[in-house]
Scaffold this motif. Structure first.
Motif, PDB file in Angstrom:
ATOM      1  N   UNK A  53       2.935   1.202 -12.168  1.00 32.63           N
ATOM      2  CA  UNK A  53       3.240   1.508 -10.944  1.00 32.63           C
ATOM      3  C   UNK A  53       2.542   2.283 -10.243  1.00 32.63           C
ATOM      4  N   UNK A  54       1.088   2.743 -10.732  1.00 31.03           N
ATOM      5  CA  UNK A  54       0.349   3.662  -9.883  1.00 31.03           C
ATOM      6  C   UNK A  54      -0.246   2.787  -8.876  1.00 31.03           C
ATOM      7  N   UNK A  55      -0.460   3.012  -7.909  1.00 35.20           N
ATOM      8  CA  UNK A  55      -1.174   2.656  -6.741  1.00 35.20           C
ATOM      9  C   UNK A  55      -2.573   3.213  -6.963  1.00 35.20           C
ATOM     10  N   UNK A  56      -3.590   2.156  -6.690  1.00 38.38           N
ATOM     11  CA  UNK A  56      -4.897   2.620  -6.888  1.00 38.38           C
ATOM     12  C   UNK A  56      -5.958   1.914  -5.631  1.00 38.38           C
ATOM     13  N   UNK A  57      -6.774   2.973  -5.311  1.00 33.30           N
ATOM     14  CA  UNK A  57      -7.685   2.526  -4.233  1.00 33.30           C
ATOM     15  C   UNK A  57      -9.123   2.539  -4.645  1.00 33.30           C
ATOM     16  N   UNK A  58      -9.872   1.664  -4.623  1.00 31.96           N
ATOM     17  CA  UNK A  58     -11.331   1.762  -5.021  1.00 31.96           C
ATOM     18  C   UNK A  58     -12.226   1.526  -3.833  1.00 31.96           C
ATOM     19  N   UNK A  59     -13.336   2.344  -4.097  1.00 31.09           N
ATOM     20  CA  UNK A  59     -14.203   2.261  -3.247  1.00 31.09           C
ATOM     21  C   UNK A  59     -15.809   2.576  -3.451  1.00 31.09           C
ATOM     22  N   UNK A  60     -16.678   2.485  -2.731  1.00 31.38           N
ATOM     23  CA  UNK A  60     -18.135   2.936  -3.031  1.00 31.38           C
ATOM     24  C   UNK A  60     -18.927   3.090  -1.659  1.00 31.38           C
ATOM     25  N   UNK A  61     -20.130   3.173  -1.727  1.00 29.64           N
ATOM     26  CA  UNK A  61     -20.961   3.582  -0.715  1.00 29.64           C
ATOM     27  C   UNK A  61     -21.730   2.215  -0.225  1.00 29.64           C
ATOM     28  N   UNK A  62     -21.653   1.300  -0.883  1.00 23.15           N
ATOM     29  CA  UNK A  62     -22.228   0.004  -0.493  1.00 23.15           C
ATOM     30  C   UNK A  62     -21.345  -1.088  -0.091  1.00 23.15           C
ATOM     31  N   UNK A  63     -20.366  -0.901   0.653  1.00 20.70           N
ATOM     32  CA  UNK A  63     -19.506  -1.673   1.239  1.00 20.70           C
ATOM     33  C   UNK A  63     -18.862  -2.556   0.598  1.00 20.70           C
ATOM     34  N   UNK A  64     -18.431  -2.216  -0.687  1.00 21.75           N
ATOM     35  CA  UNK A  64     -17.702  -2.765  -1.503  1.00 21.75           C
ATOM     36  C   UNK A  64     -18.580  -3.752  -2.569  1.00 21.75           C
ATOM     37  N   UNK A  65     -19.860  -3.502  -2.677  1.00 26.19           N
ATOM     38  CA  UNK A  65     -20.724  -4.023  -3.510  1.00 26.19           C
ATOM     39  C   UNK A  65     -20.346  -4.215  -4.924  1.00 26.19           C
ATOM     40  N   UNK A  66     -19.867  -2.767  -5.199  1.00 29.87           N
ATOM     41  CA  UNK A  66     -19.683  -2.591  -6.833  1.00 29.87           C
ATOM     42  C   UNK A  66     -18.125  -2.160  -6.960  1.00 29.87           C
ATOM     43  N   UNK A  67     -17.278  -1.595  -6.000  1.00 30.37           N
ATOM     44  CA  UNK A  67     -15.906  -1.661  -6.073  1.00 30.37           C
ATOM     45  C   UNK A  67     -15.116  -2.793  -6.457  1.00 30.37           C
ATOM     46  N   UNK A  68     -15.610  -3.789  -5.768  1.00 32.18           N
ATOM     47  CA  UNK A  68     -14.936  -5.175  -6.012  1.00 32.18           C
ATOM     48  C   UNK A  68     -14.828  -5.370  -7.279  1.00 32.18           C
ATOM     49  N   UNK A  69     -15.853  -5.021  -8.205  1.00 28.70           N
ATOM     50  CA  UNK A  69     -15.453  -5.521  -9.799  1.00 28.70           C
ATOM     51  C   UNK A  69     -14.509  -4.609 -10.347  1.00 28.70           C
ATOM     52  N   UNK A  70     -14.263  -3.387  -9.533  1.00 22.34           N
ATOM     53  CA  UNK A  70     -13.122  -2.602 -10.113  1.00 22.34           C
ATOM     54  C   UNK A  70     -11.755  -3.414  -9.873  1.00 22.34           C
ATOM     55  N   UNK A  71     -11.712  -3.778  -8.411  1.00 20.75           N
ATOM     56  CA  UNK A  71     -10.526  -4.354  -8.001  1.00 20.75           C
ATOM     57  C   UNK A  71     -10.388  -5.601  -8.839  1.00 20.75           C
ATOM     58  N   UNK A  72     -11.310  -6.352  -9.171  1.00 20.51           N
ATOM     59  CA  UNK A  72     -10.982  -7.641  -9.840  1.00 20.51           C
ATOM     60  C   UNK A  72     -10.807  -7.505 -11.217  1.00 20.51           C
ATOM     61  N   UNK A  73     -11.251  -6.213 -11.718  1.00 19.48           N
ATOM     62  CA  UNK A  73     -10.892  -5.995 -13.196  1.00 19.48           C
ATOM     63  C   UNK A  73      -9.329  -5.690 -13.570  1.00 19.48           C
ATOM     64  N   UNK A  74      -9.034  -4.849 -12.413  1.00 21.94           N
ATOM     65  CA  UNK A  74      -7.302  -4.371 -12.595  1.00 21.94           C
ATOM     66  C   UNK A  74      -6.651  -5.562 -12.158  1.00 21.94           C
ATOM     67  N   UNK A  75      -6.915  -6.420 -11.322  1.00 25.76           N
ATOM     68  CA  UNK A  75      -6.171  -7.604 -10.874  1.00 25.76           C
ATOM     69  C   UNK A  75      -6.237  -8.498 -12.094  1.00 25.76           C
ATOM     70  N   UNK A  76      -7.272  -8.730 -12.806  1.00 29.67           N
ATOM     71  CA  UNK A  76      -7.497  -9.613 -14.018  1.00 29.67           C
ATOM     72  C   UNK A  76      -6.512  -8.898 -15.091  1.00 29.67           C
ATOM     73  N   UNK A  77      -6.349  -7.930 -15.205  1.00 27.47           N
ATOM     74  CA  UNK A  77      -5.407  -6.936 -16.281  1.00 27.47           C
ATOM     75  C   UNK A  77      -4.161  -7.051 -15.660  1.00 27.47           C
ATOM     76  N   UNK A  78      -3.814  -7.594 -14.660  1.00 28.46           N
ATOM     77  CA  UNK A  78      -2.330  -7.785 -14.156  1.00 28.46           C
ATOM     78  C   UNK A  78      -1.880  -6.689 -13.350  1.00 28.46           C
ATOM     79  N   UNK A  79      -2.771  -5.806 -12.849  1.00 25.25           N
ATOM     80  CA  UNK A  79      -2.496  -4.687 -11.954  1.00 25.25           C
ATOM     81  C   UNK A  79      -2.518  -5.211 -10.537  1.00 25.25           C
ATOM     82  N   UNK A  80      -1.312  -5.326 -10.113  1.00 23.86           N
ATOM     83  CA  UNK A  80      -1.579  -5.787  -8.581  1.00 23.86           C
ATOM     84  C   UNK A  80      -1.531  -4.546  -7.361  1.00 23.86           C
TER      85      UNK A  80
END
Length: 280
Positions: free
Chosen positions: A85-112
């Motif tokens: 149930x934990x809400x998560x926000x990911x970010x970086x300094x490259x306009x999402x270039x690397x943070x999108x990987x964390x976003x996708x991994x969490x979604x892939x793991x079923x964390x919406x």
């Protein structure tokens, strides 16, 4: 979270505060992102390293940033305090270039309950947010057993089996996609039939994502005729391709399939076909 993006102003007003993950990175200097984090990050944010935390062991044939096992990701999520149930926000300094990987991994793991901070650190500062230098201590939680994958993927064999005719987008810079240059991987070019959608083309001048309608119009000629959700995306190593996955969700075009190994895996096998394209 109902959207893959959260604005800086919305994050400033969020209550309770979500868990923040700083995913800043530099492909040319693997220590640079963490050094930037130490010098200043969103208050309370934990640092996430692309190689250590978000990527698995490399064999020389499985790409530069292969996925970890699902059990390994489940253990990592628990170690940084990500429960169901934990809400998560990911970010970086490259306009999402690397943070999108964390976003996708969490979604892939079923964390919406995860979103990308639109515009990253720059947007946060523009909105009046402060930066901190103290490094918080993670608050681990119990490991949640990994469910079935919640985001679609294809491996190299499946991609090869579906050629020709696969609707594949390549998120690398145009000169790398065409095969003019290849500064990182051993072979220049792209997977036959792939179309180019450079991930930076998803962004406005200020580093935030373009509006949904604009993204939808720009993706239309690339995905024309493809069934919703049937597009496959790749890049150099399965990282920036996630940027296109997110952009297509923002555009209302469904969830694209990720080829995690991408060009770095594909080009490692000389038996796999390679295509080059002339400059437009």
């Amino acid at each position: 979270m109902d959207t893959p993006l959260i604005s800086a102003s919305a994050l400033l007003g969020a209550s309770p505060a979500p868990l923040l993950l700083d995913c800043s990175f530099d492909l040319a200097d693997a220590a640079a992102g963490e050094q930037a984090y130490v010098l200043g990050h969103l208050p309370g944010a934990l640092y996430v390293h692309l190689d250590r935390d978000l990527s698995g062991a490399k064999t020389g044939m499985n790409g530069r940033h292969p996925l970890r096992t699902r059990d390994e990701y489940a253990a990592w999520m628990a170690s940084v305090g990500i429960g169901p149930d934990r809400e998560v926000v990911v970010y970086d300094r490259q306009a999402g270039m690397f943070a999108v990987r964390a976003w996708w991994v969490l979604r892939w793991m079923g964390h919406t309950r995860v979103a990308l901070l639109d515009g990253g650190v720059d947007a946060w500062v523009r909105a009046g947010g402060s930066l901190a230098t103290d490094v918080p201590v993670p608050k681990p939680v119990a490991i949640t057993p990994a469910p079935a994958p919640a985001m679609p993927t294809l491996d190299a064999a499946a991609v090869l089996a579906r050629l020709p005719g696969l609707r594949l987008l390549d998120a690398r810079a145009p000169e790398r996609y065409r095969g003019d240059v290849e500064p990182i991987d051993r072979v220049a070019g792209h997977i036959p039939g792939a179309r180019n959608r450079f991930f930076k083309d998803n962004l406005q001048a200020d580093g935030t994502f373009k509006p949904a309608a604009q993204l939808r119009a720009e993706y239309a000629p690339l995905v024309d005729g493809a069934a919703k959700g049937s597009v496959v995306v790749s890049c150099g190593s399965g990282v920036t391709a996630c940027h296109d996955v997110l952009a297509m969700e923002v555009a209302g075009l469904g969830t694209a399939t990720l080829y995690p190994g991408s060009w770095s895996e594909w080009s490692a096998d000389p038996e796999r076909p390679v295509e080059k394209s002339p400059a437009a």
